[in-house]
Design a protein around this motif. Structure first.
Motif, PDB file in Angstrom:
ATOM      1  N   GLN A  59       0.840  -1.186   0.000  1.00  0.00           N
ATOM      2  CA  GLN A  59       0.000   0.000   0.000  1.00  0.00           C
ATOM      3  C   GLN A  59       0.885   1.250   0.000  1.00  0.00           C
ATOM      4  O   GLN A  59       0.601   2.215  -0.676  1.00  0.00           O
ATOM      5  CB  GLN A  59      -0.918  -0.013   1.220  1.00  0.00           C
ATOM      6  N   HIS A  60       1.963   1.212   0.765  1.00  0.00           N
ATOM      7  CA  HIS A  60       2.981   2.263   0.759  1.00  0.00           C
ATOM      8  C   HIS A  60       4.306   1.594   0.410  1.00  0.00           C
ATOM      9  O   HIS A  60       4.636   0.549   0.962  1.00  0.00           O
ATOM     10  CB  HIS A  60       3.076   2.949   2.121  1.00  0.00           C
ATOM     11  N   SER A  61       5.048   2.199  -0.502  1.00  0.00           N
ATOM     12  CA  SER A  61       6.337   1.625  -0.889  1.00  0.00           C
ATOM     13  C   SER A  61       7.456   2.242  -0.056  1.00  0.00           C
ATOM     14  O   SER A  61       7.443   3.434   0.234  1.00  0.00           O
ATOM     15  CB  SER A  61       6.601   1.876  -2.372  1.00  0.00           C
ATOM     16  N   TYR A  62       8.406   1.404   0.275  1.00  0.00           N
ATOM     17  CA  TYR A  62       9.569   1.834   1.048  1.00  0.00           C
ATOM     18  C   TYR A  62      10.819   1.315   0.361  1.00  0.00           C
ATOM     19  O   TYR A  62      10.821   0.238  -0.230  1.00  0.00           O
ATOM     20  CB  TYR A  62       9.517   1.293   2.477  1.00  0.00           C
ATOM     21  N   ALA A  63      11.887   2.101   0.458  1.00  0.00           N
ATOM     22  CA  ALA A  63      13.185   1.681  -0.053  1.00  0.00           C
ATOM     23  C   ALA A  63      14.185   1.722   1.094  1.00  0.00           C
ATOM     24  O   ALA A  63      14.128   2.615   1.947  1.00  0.00           O
ATOM     25  CB  ALA A  63      13.644   2.614  -1.164  1.00  0.00           C
ATOM     26  N   VAL A  64      15.071   0.758   1.113  1.00  0.00           N
ATOM     27  CA  VAL A  64      16.141   0.743   2.104  1.00  0.00           C
ATOM     28  C   VAL A  64      17.422   1.130   1.382  1.00  0.00           C
ATOM     29  O   VAL A  64      17.921   0.388   0.545  1.00  0.00           O
ATOM     30  CB  VAL A  64      16.274  -0.637   2.775  1.00  0.00           C
ATOM     31  N   ILE A  65      17.906   2.335   1.664  1.00  0.00           N
ATOM     32  CA  ILE A  65      19.123   2.856   1.040  1.00  0.00           C
ATOM     33  C   ILE A  65      20.148   3.073   2.147  1.00  0.00           C
ATOM     34  O   ILE A  65      19.870   3.764   3.127  1.00  0.00           O
ATOM     35  CB  ILE A  65      18.845   4.172   0.283  1.00  0.00           C
TER      36      ILE A  65
END
Length: 108
Positions: A59-65
């Motif tokens: 539903q919400h996108s997240y990125a791990v940087i």
């Protein structure tokens, strides 16, 4: 009497063998070290390297940087960049760069 003479000789020969092995161990080179003439280059502090570790879509996108969880609009600490878009396999940054997951696999 013979027993007292053998033990010191055995100890002396063991000590000599240990010294020989220690001398050989000092001359051996670690095979995992880089070869001669290798120069390590460090990244400049004003241009830190960014690594896309993973992407979580839902539903919400997240990125791990760089091991930090970010969503669209979040600033990447130390770089002055923001996350513009999170796709299924890449992240677009505010300067136009794309960080892609598994780049070496998808570029075949």
């Amino acid at each position: 009497m013979l027993r007292n003479k053998i033990n010191p000789m055995a100890y002396a020969s063991c000590l000599m063998m240990l010294l020989v092995f220690a001398a050989n161990a000092q001359t051996l080179r670690d095979p995992t070290l880089p070869g001669q003439g290798f120069i390590a280059v460090k990244a400049k502090a004003d241009n830190p390297s960014l690594v896309l570790n993973s992407i979580v879509n839902g539903q919400h996108s997240y990125a791990v940087i760089n091991n930090i969880i970010l969503s669209v609009g979040d600033a990447i600490s130390g770089s002055g960049l923001r996350v513009s878009k999170i796709s299924q396999d890449y992240v677009t940054l505010s300067d136009g760069r794309k960080l892609q997951l598994f780049q070496s696999i998808t570029e075949r």
